[in-house]
Design a protein around this motif. Structure first.
Motif, PDB file in Angstrom:
ATOM      1  N   SER A  74       0.807  -1.214   0.000  1.00  0.00           N
ATOM      2  CA  SER A  74       0.000   0.000   0.000  1.00  0.00           C
ATOM      3  C   SER A  74       0.843   1.268   0.000  1.00  0.00           C
ATOM      4  CB  SER A  74      -0.920   0.000   1.230  1.00  0.00           C
ATOM      5  OG  SER A  74      -0.151  -0.023   2.407  1.00  0.00           O
ATOM      6  N   ASP A  75       2.151   1.128  -0.257  1.00  0.00           N
ATOM      7  CA  ASP A  75       3.005   2.303  -0.138  1.00  0.00           C
ATOM      8  C   ASP A  75       3.011   3.153  -1.397  1.00  0.00           C
ATOM      9  OD1 ASP A  75       4.440   0.748  -1.894  1.00  0.00           O
ATOM     10  OD2 ASP A  75       6.381   1.222  -1.020  1.00  0.00           O
ATOM     11  N   SER A  76       2.419   2.677  -2.488  1.00  0.00           N
ATOM     12  CA  SER A  76       2.670   3.343  -3.749  1.00  0.00           C
ATOM     13  C   SER A  76       1.469   3.350  -4.681  1.00  0.00           C
ATOM     14  CB  SER A  76       3.849   2.652  -4.439  1.00  0.00           C
ATOM     15  OG  SER A  76       4.098   3.227  -5.691  1.00  0.00           O
ATOM     16  N   PHE A  77       1.327   4.458  -5.409  1.00  0.00           N
ATOM     17  CA  PHE A  77       0.359   4.509  -6.501  1.00  0.00           C
ATOM     18  C   PHE A  77       1.089   4.249  -7.818  1.00  0.00           C
ATOM     19  CE2 PHE A  77       1.777   8.715  -5.223  1.00  0.00           C
ATOM     20  CZ  PHE A  77       2.402   9.173  -6.372  1.00  0.00           C
ATOM     21  N   LEU A  78       2.394   3.958  -7.734  1.00  0.00           N
ATOM     22  CA  LEU A  78       3.168   3.632  -8.919  1.00  0.00           C
ATOM     23  C   LEU A  78       3.177   2.125  -9.149  1.00  0.00           C
ATOM     24  CD1 LEU A  78       6.289   5.964  -8.518  1.00  0.00           C
ATOM     25  CD2 LEU A  78       4.293   6.308  -9.984  1.00  0.00           C
ATOM     26  N   SER A  79       3.278   1.726 -10.401  1.00  0.00           N
ATOM     27  CA  SER A  79       3.349   0.319 -10.747  1.00  0.00           C
ATOM     28  C   SER A  79       4.698  -0.268 -10.356  1.00  0.00           C
ATOM     29  CB  SER A  79       3.135   0.136 -12.254  1.00  0.00           C
ATOM     30  OG  SER A  79       1.889   0.664 -12.655  1.00  0.00           O
ATOM     31  N   ARG A  80       4.774  -1.589 -10.358  1.00  0.00           N
ATOM     32  CA  ARG A  80       6.048  -2.254 -10.046  1.00  0.00           C
ATOM     33  C   ARG A  80       7.119  -1.893 -11.056  1.00  0.00           C
ATOM     34  NH1 ARG A  80       4.754  -8.491  -9.689  1.00  0.00           N
ATOM     35  NH2 ARG A  80       3.412  -7.889 -11.427  1.00  0.00           N
ATOM     36  N   GLU A  81       6.718  -1.720 -12.317  1.00  0.00           N
ATOM     37  CA  GLU A  81       7.634  -1.325 -13.371  1.00  0.00           C
ATOM     38  C   GLU A  81       7.190   0.047 -13.874  1.00  0.00           C
ATOM     39  OE1 GLU A  81       5.583  -4.208 -14.130  1.00  0.00           O
ATOM     40  OE2 GLU A  81       6.817  -5.375 -12.757  1.00  0.00           O
ATOM     41  N   CYS A  82       8.094   1.009 -13.845  1.00  0.00           N
ATOM     42  CA  CYS A  82       7.743   2.393 -14.179  1.00  0.00           C
ATOM     43  C   CYS A  82       8.748   2.997 -15.154  1.00  0.00           C
ATOM     44  CB  CYS A  82       7.752   3.268 -12.929  1.00  0.00           C
ATOM     45  SG  CYS A  82       6.551   2.844 -11.700  1.00  0.00           S
ATOM     46  N   ILE A  83       8.274   4.002 -15.868  1.00  0.00           N
ATOM     47  CA  ILE A  83       9.137   4.822 -16.706  1.00  0.00           C
ATOM     48  C   ILE A  83       9.037   6.263 -16.213  1.00  0.00           C
ATOM     49  CG2 ILE A  83       9.673   5.642 -19.029  1.00  0.00           C
ATOM     50  CD1 ILE A  83      10.025   2.625 -18.744  1.00  0.00           C
ATOM     51  N   VAL A  84      10.188   6.858 -15.863  1.00  0.00           N
ATOM     52  CA  VAL A  84      10.212   8.266 -15.478  1.00  0.00           C
ATOM     53  C   VAL A  84      10.796   9.063 -16.642  1.00  0.00           C
ATOM     54  CG1 VAL A  84      12.429   7.950 -14.259  1.00  0.00           C
ATOM     55  CG2 VAL A  84      11.047  10.001 -13.841  1.00  0.00           C
ATOM     56  N   PHE A  85      10.046  10.045 -17.101  1.00  0.00           N
ATOM     57  CA  PHE A  85      10.516  10.952 -18.147  1.00  0.00           C
ATOM     58  C   PHE A  85      11.268  12.089 -17.470  1.00  0.00           C
ATOM     59  CE2 PHE A  85       7.457   8.462 -20.288  1.00  0.00           C
ATOM     60  CZ  PHE A  85       7.600   8.632 -21.657  1.00  0.00           C
ATOM     61  N   LEU A  86      12.482  12.335 -17.926  1.00  0.00           N
ATOM     62  CA  LEU A  86      13.376  13.263 -17.242  1.00  0.00           C
ATOM     63  C   LEU A  86      13.771  14.400 -18.183  1.00  0.00           C
ATOM     64  CD1 LEU A  86      14.638  13.153 -14.355  1.00  0.00           C
ATOM     65  CD2 LEU A  86      16.696  12.223 -15.422  1.00  0.00           C
ATOM     66  N   LEU A 142       0.127   3.598 -11.579  1.00  0.00           N
ATOM     67  CA  LEU A 142       0.545   4.315 -12.772  1.00  0.00           C
ATOM     68  C   LEU A 142       1.948   3.887 -13.192  1.00  0.00           C
ATOM     69  CD1 LEU A 142      -0.503   7.901 -11.584  1.00  0.00           C
ATOM     70  CD2 LEU A 142      -1.892   6.268 -12.870  1.00  0.00           C
ATOM     71  N   PRO A 143       2.160   3.638 -14.488  1.00  0.00           N
ATOM     72  CA  PRO A 143       3.491   3.267 -14.944  1.00  0.00           C
ATOM     73  C   PRO A 143       4.340   4.436 -15.460  1.00  0.00           C
ATOM     74  CG  PRO A 143       1.924   2.768 -16.662  1.00  0.00           C
ATOM     75  CD  PRO A 143       1.140   3.363 -15.519  1.00  0.00           C
ATOM     76  N   PHE A 144       3.703   5.582 -15.751  1.00  0.00           N
ATOM     77  CA  PHE A 144       4.435   6.707 -16.334  1.00  0.00           C
ATOM     78  C   PHE A 144       4.328   7.953 -15.459  1.00  0.00           C
ATOM     79  CE2 PHE A 144       2.847   4.160 -19.990  1.00  0.00           C
ATOM     80  CZ  PHE A 144       4.077   3.770 -20.515  1.00  0.00           C
ATOM     81  N   PHE A 145       5.467   8.583 -15.208  1.00  0.00           N
ATOM     82  CA  PHE A 145       5.486   9.861 -14.498  1.00  0.00           C
ATOM     83  C   PHE A 145       6.708  10.635 -14.965  1.00  0.00           C
ATOM     84  CE2 PHE A 145       8.061   7.034 -11.997  1.00  0.00           C
ATOM     85  CZ  PHE A 145       9.028   7.795 -11.375  1.00  0.00           C
ATOM     86  N   TYR A 146       6.900  11.838 -14.451  1.00  0.00           N
ATOM     87  CA  TYR A 146       8.077  12.611 -14.837  1.00  0.00           C
ATOM     88  C   TYR A 146       8.699  13.254 -13.609  1.00  0.00           C
ATOM     89  CZ  TYR A 146       5.363  17.028 -14.583  1.00  0.00           C
ATOM     90  OH  TYR A 146       4.607  18.089 -14.157  1.00  0.00           O
ATOM     91  N   SER A 147       9.931  13.705 -13.762  1.00  0.00           N
ATOM     92  CA  SER A 147      10.635  14.337 -12.645  1.00  0.00           C
ATOM     93  C   SER A 147      11.281  15.635 -13.107  1.00  0.00           C
ATOM     94  CB  SER A 147      11.709  13.403 -12.083  1.00  0.00           C
ATOM     95  OG  SER A 147      12.436  14.050 -11.053  1.00  0.00           O
TER      96      SER A 147
END
Length: 275
Positions: A74-86, A142-147
Motif C-alpha cells: 500500500s506504499d505506492s500509486f506507482l506500478s512495479r515497473e515504471c518509466i520516469v521521463f526526465l 501508474l506506470p508513467f510519471f516525470y521528474s
C-alpha cells in the motif's frame, strides 16, 4: 508527488519520499521540446521490456510474487515497473537557441503522460494484462510519471547525478537508462561513465533500424570489456518524425495533428509556442 500531478520534484526527494515497492525503473531523458508520440512509443516499448524482465525474475525466484504482495503493498500509486521521463534542465551537449523554458516543457509532459497513463489503463483492462497489474488492493497504479530534478538543480544535467538522486527514492528498484544508438556510440565520453554503469543497465533503442546488428553487438562487447557496462537492445517501431520536425512544421504553419497528443497540441496552439 501524487497520482494527480505525476511529478517527482527535488523537494519530494529531499523530504524523504520513497517508493520501495517499485522493482524496475526506466529513465527516459531528453529535451522533450516538445514531447511527441515517438517519445511515448519509446516509453511503451521500454515498459514492456521491464515487465518482461520482472516476469522472468519472478519465475526464477521461488514465491517472489507472494513476497512482493506481502511487503509494501500500500506504499505506492506507482506500478512495479515504471518509466520516469526526465526533461533536461541545461543540456550541455546541445544548443539552447530554440529550447522552450523548462516549465513549458514540463507542462507538456504532464499533459502527455496523463493521457498515456489513461491509455495504458484502458489497454490493460481490455487485454487483461497481468504482468504489470493495474490494481493493487483496489488502487489503480501508474506506470508513467516525470521528474523535474534536472530543471531544479543548477549547472549541467548529467545522467550520473540524476541516477544517484533517483536511487534514493527507489531503493529496491533495478534501474535502466533508455538511450538511442547515437548516444550508445558516445558512452565512453559520458561523465563518470564507469560509476554510472555500476548503478544501472542501458536499454538501447535502435530507432528506425539506423545501426546494423553487427555494429551494435561489437559496440556492446567493447563497452562491457572497457567500462563494465551492461547493455541490451529495444526493438523500436519505425518513427518518421522528431521534435525538430514538429518545430519546423509549426514555424511554417503546417499541421502537427496526429504526431503528438491532442492535449499537447492544444497547449502549443493556445500558447502560440514555436512561432
Amino acid at each position: 508527488m501524487d497520482k494527480n500531478n505525476l511529478c517527482l520534484s527535488l523537494s519530494d526527494i529531499e523530504s524523504g519520499l520513497c517508493f520501495p515497492s517499485v522493482r524496475k525503473l526506466g529513465i527516459l531523458g531528453g529535451s522533450f521540446n516538445p514531447i511527441h508520440y515517438g517519445h511515448l512509443i519509446l516509453g511503451r516499448t521500454a515498459l514492456k521490456t521491464l515487465e518482461e524482465k520482472e516476469n522472468e525474475d519472478n519465475r526464477n525466484k521461488r514465491n517472489s510474487i507472494e513476497a512482493f504482495d506481502s511487503e509494501n503493498r500500500s506504499d505506492s500509486f506507482l506500478s512495479r515497473e515504471c518509466i520516469v521521463f526526465l526533461p533536461t534542465g541545461v543540456p550541455y551537449h546541445k544548443k539552447n537557441s530554440d529550447l522552450l523554458p523548462f516549465s513549458e516543457r514540463s507542462t507538456m509532459l504532464f499533459l502527455a503522460l496523463k493521457e498515456e497513463n489513461e491509455r495504458y489503463r484502458n489497454d490493460s483492462k481490455k487485454n487483461h494484462i497481468g504482468t504489470n497489474r493495474c490494481s493493487i488492493e483496489n488502487k489503480e497504479t501508474l506506470p508513467f510519471f516525470y521528474s523535474t530534478i534536472e530543471g531544479e538543480r543548477s549547472g549541467n544535467s548529467y545522467s550520473y547525478d540524476s541516477a544517484l538522486i533517483l536511487k534514493k527514492t527507489f531503493p529496491n528498484a533495478e534501474i535502466f537508462l533508455i538511450i538511442g544508438t547515437d548516444e550508445f556510440f558516445t558512452l565512453e565520453n559520458w561523465y563518470k561513465i564507469e560509476e554510472l554503469g555500476k548503478m544501472l543497465h542501458f536499454l538501447v533503442a535502435n530507432r528506425n533500424g539506423v545501426s546494423k546488428e553487427r555494429e551494435l553487438t561489437e559496440r556492446k562487447k567493447f563497452l562491457n570489456n572497457e567500462f563494465g557496462l551492461s547493455c541490451s537492445f529495444l526493438n523500436m517501431k519505425k518513427i518518421n518524425y522528431s521534435s525538430s520536425l514538429i518545430r519546423e512544421k509549426l514555424e511554417n504553419g503546417d499541421s502537427i495533428s496526429g504526431i503528438l497528443p491532442v492535449s499537447v497540441e492544444k497547449y502549443i496552439m493556445d500558447k502560440n509556442l514555436y512561432h
